[in-house]
Design a protein around this motif. Sequence first.
Motif, mmCIF file in Angstrom:
data_model
loop_
_atom_site.group_PDB
_atom_site.id
_atom_site.type_symbol
_atom_site.label_atom_id
_atom_site.label_comp_id
_atom_site.label_asym_id
_atom_site.label_seq_id
_atom_site.Cartn_x
_atom_site.Cartn_y
_atom_site.Cartn_z
ATOM 1 N N GLN A 164 1.252 -1.468 -0.235
ATOM 2 C CA GLN A 164 0.203 -0.496 -0.029
ATOM 3 C C GLN A 164 0.951 1.354 0.231
ATOM 4 O O GLN A 164 0.465 1.963 -0.546
ATOM 5 C CB GLN A 164 -0.886 -0.217 1.061
ATOM 6 C CG GLN A 164 -1.985 -0.846 1.089
ATOM 7 C CD GLN A 164 -2.671 -1.240 0.152
ATOM 8 O OE1 GLN A 164 -2.559 -1.337 -0.975
ATOM 9 N NE2 GLN A 164 -3.837 0.278 0.045
ATOM 10 N N GLU A 165 1.929 0.982 0.861
ATOM 11 C CA GLU A 165 2.226 2.120 1.303
ATOM 12 C C GLU A 165 4.080 2.804 -0.016
ATOM 13 O O GLU A 165 4.260 3.277 -0.129
ATOM 14 C CB GLU A 165 2.664 2.637 2.387
ATOM 15 C CG GLU A 165 1.471 2.685 3.824
ATOM 16 C CD GLU A 165 1.079 4.006 2.872
ATOM 17 O OE1 GLU A 165 0.986 4.673 2.652
ATOM 18 O OE2 GLU A 165 -0.750 4.064 3.542
ATOM 19 N N ILE A 166 4.991 1.366 0.046
ATOM 20 C CA ILE A 166 5.905 1.886 -0.838
ATOM 21 C C ILE A 166 5.667 1.318 -2.648
ATOM 22 O O ILE A 166 6.072 2.520 -3.124
ATOM 23 C CB ILE A 166 6.728 0.994 0.284
ATOM 24 C CG1 ILE A 166 7.297 0.961 1.763
ATOM 25 C CG2 ILE A 166 8.229 0.594 -0.829
ATOM 26 C CD1 ILE A 166 8.350 0.533 2.295
ATOM 27 N N ASN A 171 -3.178 3.858 -3.578
ATOM 28 C CA ASN A 171 -4.075 5.225 -4.459
ATOM 29 C C ASN A 171 -4.925 4.085 -5.369
ATOM 30 O O ASN A 171 -5.516 4.886 -5.575
ATOM 31 C CB ASN A 171 -2.942 5.644 -5.432
ATOM 32 C CG ASN A 171 -2.321 7.096 -4.456
ATOM 33 O OD1 ASN A 171 -3.117 7.221 -3.623
ATOM 34 N ND2 ASN A 171 -1.480 6.841 -4.619
ATOM 35 N N LYS A 172 -4.261 3.018 -5.789
ATOM 36 C CA LYS A 172 -4.471 1.841 -7.266
ATOM 37 C C LYS A 172 -5.991 1.521 -6.399
ATOM 38 O O LYS A 172 -6.905 0.861 -6.846
ATOM 39 C CB LYS A 172 -3.408 1.106 -7.459
ATOM 40 C CG LYS A 172 -2.939 2.214 -8.303
ATOM 41 C CD LYS A 172 -1.190 1.087 -8.748
ATOM 42 C CE LYS A 172 0.228 2.523 -9.163
ATOM 43 N NZ LYS A 172 1.216 1.469 -9.037
ATOM 44 N N GLN A 173 -5.577 0.786 -5.046
ATOM 45 C CA GLN A 173 -6.674 0.233 -4.160
ATOM 46 C C GLN A 173 -6.510 -0.256 -3.072
ATOM 47 O O GLN A 173 -6.046 -0.433 -1.996
ATOM 48 C CB GLN A 173 -6.071 -2.039 -4.724
ATOM 49 C CG GLN A 173 -5.947 -2.153 -6.046
ATOM 50 C CD GLN A 173 -5.057 -3.625 -5.855
ATOM 51 O OE1 GLN A 173 -4.966 -4.328 -4.693
ATOM 52 N NE2 GLN A 173 -5.138 -4.371 -7.382
#
Length: 194
Positions: A164-166, A171-173
């Motif tokens: 998610q963060e790296i 932003n996509k999912q």
Amino acid sequence: MKHDRRQQIIATAMELFGKKGFRGTTTRDLATEADVNEAIIFRHFKTKEELYTAIIEQKAGERDSYHEELERLATVGDDEQFLEAVGRTFLEKHETDTTFMRLLLFSALEGHQLSDMFVSSMAERHPIANYIKRRIGDGAFRQVDPQLAARALMGMFASFIMWQEIFGFKNKQPRDREEVVHIFVSIFLSGMRR
């Protein structure tokens, strides 16, 4: 004021080390980013290694207060409540501050002592593994290595944060934190319960 300046240098170092790695960050970069003279950095930290140690000590202090809260929750005896609190806190912490995760990854890839220092400090006190060991003793969980089981649980959350963060999947999912926590804990408990 002196303490504030030291904290400012530590925070800036975490950010830069997390972006460029330990080897890729110079004290000049650090001074520029922190808006201080390079001599100020050396007044607080004789070497970059000493600065790394200060980062670990600060993060270990944060982890100690987190561990105290986990130990309090562990006495309640509700597996879902305890494990969901573990996951929720981990996700909240790393969603708001990805620099430490990045810093650890750089450190491990560079073969730097920070990752060794962090792993060694983790082994000293592990409330999740202790909880699992106790629940195995109670007969509620099946016989497994508590340290490996704790790593399996935390591995789900760490992998999620990395994606998610790296890698930018937030932003996509985008995902609802509570749903993620509930699903991961449900999967874990399905494999652990007798």
